[in-house]
Design a protein around this motif. Structure first.
Motif, PDB file in Angstrom:
ATOM      1  N   GLY A  48       1.058  -1.092   0.192  1.00 40.44           N
ATOM      2  CA  GLY A  48      -0.121   0.282   0.304  1.00 40.44           C
ATOM      3  C   GLY A  48       0.664   1.127   0.072  1.00 40.44           C
ATOM      4  O   GLY A  48       0.464   1.792  -0.835  1.00 40.44           O
ATOM      5  N   GLY A  49       2.448   0.979   0.655  1.00 42.73           N
ATOM      6  CA  GLY A  49       3.505   2.301   0.978  1.00 42.73           C
ATOM      7  C   GLY A  49       3.480   2.518  -0.751  1.00 42.73           C
ATOM      8  O   GLY A  49       4.007   4.568  -1.274  1.00 42.73           O
ATOM      9  N   LEU A  80       2.428   5.842  -3.068  1.00 43.67           N
ATOM     10  CA  LEU A  80       4.481   6.406  -3.379  1.00 43.67           C
ATOM     11  C   LEU A  80       3.334   7.147  -4.716  1.00 43.67           C
ATOM     12  O   LEU A  80       4.796   7.905  -5.132  1.00 43.67           O
ATOM     13  CB  LEU A  80       5.798   6.045  -2.758  1.00 43.67           C
ATOM     14  CG  LEU A  80       6.026   6.734  -1.518  1.00 43.67           C
ATOM     15  CD1 LEU A  80       6.994   5.271  -0.824  1.00 43.67           C
ATOM     16  CD2 LEU A  80       5.815   8.011  -0.969  1.00 43.67           C
ATOM     17  N   ALA A  81       3.783   5.692  -5.976  1.00 45.94           N
ATOM     18  CA  ALA A  81       3.542   5.958  -7.291  1.00 45.94           C
ATOM     19  C   ALA A  81       3.049   6.740  -7.606  1.00 45.94           C
ATOM     20  O   ALA A  81       2.751   7.854  -8.489  1.00 45.94           O
ATOM     21  CB  ALA A  81       3.481   4.430  -7.740  1.00 45.94           C
ATOM     22  N   VAL A  82       1.413   6.799  -6.519  1.00 41.63           N
ATOM     23  CA  VAL A  82      -0.280   7.379  -7.351  1.00 41.63           C
ATOM     24  C   VAL A  82       1.290   8.913  -6.821  1.00 41.63           C
ATOM     25  O   VAL A  82       0.800  10.096  -8.081  1.00 41.63           O
ATOM     26  CB  VAL A  82      -0.920   7.364  -6.309  1.00 41.63           C
ATOM     27  CG1 VAL A  82      -1.713   8.006  -6.636  1.00 41.63           C
ATOM     28  CG2 VAL A  82      -1.440   5.772  -7.250  1.00 41.63           C
ATOM     29  N   TRP A  83       1.201   9.805  -6.149  1.00 42.02           N
ATOM     30  CA  TRP A  83       1.933  10.928  -5.130  1.00 42.02           C
ATOM     31  C   TRP A  83       2.964  11.375  -6.302  1.00 42.02           C
ATOM     32  O   TRP A  83       2.406  12.153  -7.131  1.00 42.02           O
ATOM     33  CB  TRP A  83       2.296  10.830  -4.181  1.00 42.02           C
ATOM     34  CG  TRP A  83       2.415  11.652  -3.939  1.00 42.02           C
ATOM     35  CD1 TRP A  83       2.124  13.161  -3.373  1.00 42.02           C
ATOM     36  CD2 TRP A  83       4.529  12.119  -3.427  1.00 42.02           C
ATOM     37  NE1 TRP A  83       2.977  13.639  -2.999  1.00 42.02           N
ATOM     38  CE2 TRP A  83       4.212  13.559  -2.717  1.00 42.02           C
ATOM     39  CE3 TRP A  83       5.826  11.122  -3.998  1.00 42.02           C
ATOM     40  CZ2 TRP A  83       5.621  14.250  -2.562  1.00 42.02           C
ATOM     41  CZ3 TRP A  83       6.963  12.704  -3.410  1.00 42.02           C
ATOM     42  CH2 TRP A  83       6.941  13.794  -3.204  1.00 42.02           C
ATOM     43  N   ALA A  84       3.638  10.389  -6.664  1.00 46.52           N
ATOM     44  CA  ALA A  84       5.462  11.233  -7.992  1.00 46.52           C
ATOM     45  C   ALA A  84       3.907  11.012  -8.724  1.00 46.52           C
ATOM     46  O   ALA A  84       4.634  11.928 -10.057  1.00 46.52           O
ATOM     47  CB  ALA A  84       5.896  10.098  -7.348  1.00 46.52           C
ATOM     48  N   LEU A  85       3.797  10.720  -9.398  1.00 41.86           N
ATOM     49  CA  LEU A  85       2.967  10.960 -11.119  1.00 41.86           C
ATOM     50  C   LEU A  85       1.624  11.065 -10.817  1.00 41.86           C
ATOM     51  O   LEU A  85       1.994  12.622 -11.502  1.00 41.86           O
ATOM     52  CB  LEU A  85       2.060   9.424 -11.244  1.00 41.86           C
ATOM     53  CG  LEU A  85       3.115   8.258 -11.079  1.00 41.86           C
ATOM     54  CD1 LEU A  85       2.423   6.726 -11.688  1.00 41.86           C
ATOM     55  CD2 LEU A  85       3.873   8.389 -13.024  1.00 41.86           C
TER      56      LEU A  85
END
Length: 84
Positions: free
Chosen positions: A27-28, A32-37
């Protein structure tokens, strides 16, 4: 086969704990991937200056000097920057 290195059995709570930790880890990673994109890029933070800014300034100066009348001023202003 399901024992720790010193021979103790993990029991069902060990498996529950490991499952929760695995879900939290992935989940983390996904968060992080969604936040970065979805993070806005640095160039998007720069204020956008309208392209018609200098034209409106020149038009206002001409009106202030009396070169154009009120009707012509409003007509040209509406052409340069249409009302929304």
């Amino acid at each position: 086969m399901y024992e720790w290195h010193d021979g103790r059995n993990m029991g069902p709570w060990g498996w529950v704990f490991m499952a929760i930790m695995m879900i939290a880890f992935w989940g983390g990673v996904v968060t992080l991937a969604v936040w970065a994109l979805r993070r806005p890029h640095e160039s998007e933070h720069q204020p956008q200056t309208p392209q018609h800014g200098p034209a409106l300034r020149i038009l206002s100066e001409r009106f202030a000097r009396g070169e154009i009348d009120v009707d012509e001023y409003h007509h040209r202003r509406d052409v340069i920057d249409p009302p929304r």
